[in-house]
Design an enzyme around this catalytic site. Structure first.
Site, PDB file in Angstrom:
ATOM      1  N   LEU A  62       0.592  -1.275   0.067  1.00  0.00           N
ATOM      2  CA  LEU A  62       0.011   0.022  -0.034  1.00  0.00           C
ATOM      3  C   LEU A  62       0.765   1.288   0.007  1.00  0.00           C
ATOM      4  O   LEU A  62       0.477   2.474  -0.091  1.00  0.00           O
ATOM      5  CB  LEU A  62      -0.891  -0.045   1.278  1.00  0.00           C
ATOM      6  N   ASN A 275       9.562  -8.798  -9.102  1.00  0.00           N
ATOM      7  CA  ASN A 275      10.526  -9.843  -8.153  1.00  0.00           C
ATOM      8  C   ASN A 275       9.563 -10.868  -7.455  1.00  0.00           C
ATOM      9  O   ASN A 275       8.917 -10.259  -6.611  1.00  0.00           O
ATOM     10  CB  ASN A 275      11.571  -9.109  -7.522  1.00  0.00           C
ATOM     11  N   ASP A 302       0.666  -9.522  -5.060  1.00  0.00           N
ATOM     12  CA  ASP A 302       1.607  -8.698  -4.905  1.00  0.00           C
ATOM     13  C   ASP A 302       1.818  -7.241  -5.743  1.00  0.00           C
ATOM     14  O   ASP A 302       2.494  -6.981  -6.318  1.00  0.00           O
ATOM     15  CB  ASP A 302       2.842  -9.564  -5.525  1.00  0.00           C
TER      16      ASP A 302
END
Ligand code: DOR
Length: 420
Positions: A62, A275, A302
């Site tokens: 966030l 990643n 993610d």
């Protein structure tokens, strides 16, 4: 708050063994018996739509505090609502990192006004530096719902082992970002594509070494661990073996690993860099198989917002892609449209399974439980980054036509999103 009656909607609530037409009644923010609906009620015509428990996203960045040009708690939850997500777990790589009780309290307080429920991850090491343990009990007392150094692996294995034992004692999960930092550090998956592009690759082995370590710790101390954003076939194989031999391991993967492969990187567009990186078709197939056979429990996004300026240069851009607004649509397109699993099975992976890992009251539509749900339709739409609701636009799904669309999201009995 007005009560809501959704009429003639196709309800899919896997944990409640519901899969059929019906009505949904929401009274004072909780699910109630539709037979009791009376008085001042907002009626929503649900015909042609499907209703499912609000999605639970176990992996969200966030960026608040500290990087609110990328996203903040309010904008991130707006994006969540647009994707049917009603509960999310916020990762600790903020600025400062969530290594202090004050940060946990700050996020929880600000989230009270947001369009989704925010659960908070506290970091395992101070400043996510991997070397000095945080005071896990204090962080838990302040409201931490999980532990992780996500964004990075926990460098010191003994600190990771202690965190896993503490988390087991406190009854909260450890979310493991699996990566060997000495092997990692490239730009894209190591192999044919990294060679073609002439950039340093991130080998699958960097992730697999991390996965092996966390499984070894969970096995040795008989404590749970949750493996984040699984992207390789070898990690899938290790998780499957560990589960079969009784290790308390759970796992998630993300929609981009299910829909896309490293081939996208040939576009030299940093929106496809994350990643772990997009991997090979063989990895993608292994992830789909792992979802089907239960090796992978959940689909999480993610969601990693970065500004257009940061993402402008292919090689120097930070890793990460946004995902909450497209997660259901993308997973539906690959898995349901693709004939891999039923809608009910997909919804379970994105709601009740995730809720169980986090041990939160979400993921089903039982009478009396908090009224978190979303409505969707099988409808084609093409992802346009400019039409998304979060602050950042770094989606790897841009231009892709999806097979399902979120039409409305209700969190705690409040309509938080309507597709106009
Ligand atoms: O791509 C990623 N972006 N992977 C991570 O682990 C962290 C995330 C971020 O915070 O941007």
């Amino acid at each position: 708050m007005t009560d809501i009656l959704i009429k003639n909607v196709y309800i899919i609530d896997p944990d409640n063994s519901t899969d059929g037409l019906g009505d949904i009644f929401i009274k004072n923010g909780v699910f109630a018996d539709p037979e009791t609906a009376e008085g001042n009620v907002e009626i929503i015509n649900g015909s042609g739509m499907k209703a499912a428990p609000g999605l639970v996203d176990l992996h969200v960045h966030l960026r608040d505090p500290g990087q609110t040009d990328k996203e903040d708690i309010i904008s991130g939850c707006r994006a969540a609502a647009a994707g049917g997500v009603t509960s999310l777990l916020a990762m600790p790589n903020t600025d400062p990192a969530a290594d202090d009780p004050e940060i946990i309290k700050y996020v929880k307080e600000k989230a009270k006004d947001a369009d989704a429920r925010v659960y908070v991850v506290a970091s395992i090491t101070k400043g996510l530096q991997g070397r000095e343990a945080t005071d896990v009990d204090e962080l838990y007392k302040a409201g931490a719902d999980a532990l992780s150094d996500d964004g990075k692996p926990v460098l010191d294995t003994s600190i990771m082992a202690e965190a896993m034992k503490s988390a087991a004692r406190l009854g909260i999960p450890v979310m493991a970002h699996c990566e060997d930092p000495y092997l990692a550090g490239g730009k894209v998956n190591e192999g044919e594509i990294s060679e073609k592009l002439g950039v340093k690759g991130m080998p699958a082995a960097a992730e697999d070494v991390g996965t092996a370590r966390e499984i070894a710790l969970a096995r040795a101390y008989d404590v749970p661990v949750h493996i984040c954003h699984v992207s390789t076939k070898t990690s899938v194989d290790m998780i499957r073996e560990a589960k079969n031999s009784g290790v308390k391991v759970t796992a998630e993967t993300a929609p981009h690993y299910l829909m896309l492969t490293e081939e996208e990187l040939l576009k030299k567009d940093a929106d496809y860099r994350m990643n772990p990186p997009l991997r090979t078709e063989q990895d993608r197939q292994a992830l789909i198989e792992a979802l089907k056979d239960g090796t992978i429990d959940a689909i999480a996004t993610d969601h990693a917002p970065h500004t257009p300026l940061e993402k402008a240069d292919f090689e120097s851009a930070p890793n990460g892609a946004i995902g909450m607004e497209t997660s259901f649509a993308a997973a539906y397109t690959v898995l349901v449209k693709g004939g891999v699993m039923s809608e009910s099975e997909l919804i379970r992976k994105m709601s009740s399974n995730a809720a169980r890992i986090l041990d939160i009251p979400a993921g089903t539509m039982y009478i009396g439980s908090p009224a978190d749900l979303f409505l969707y339709k099988e409808e084609e739409w093409t992802v346009d980054p400019d039409k998304l609701h979060g602050k950042s636009k770094n989606t790897p799904f841009k231009g892709i036509t999806m097979a399902a669309k979120v039409k409305m999201t209700i969190c705690s009995g409040r309509v938080v999103y309507r597709d106009e």
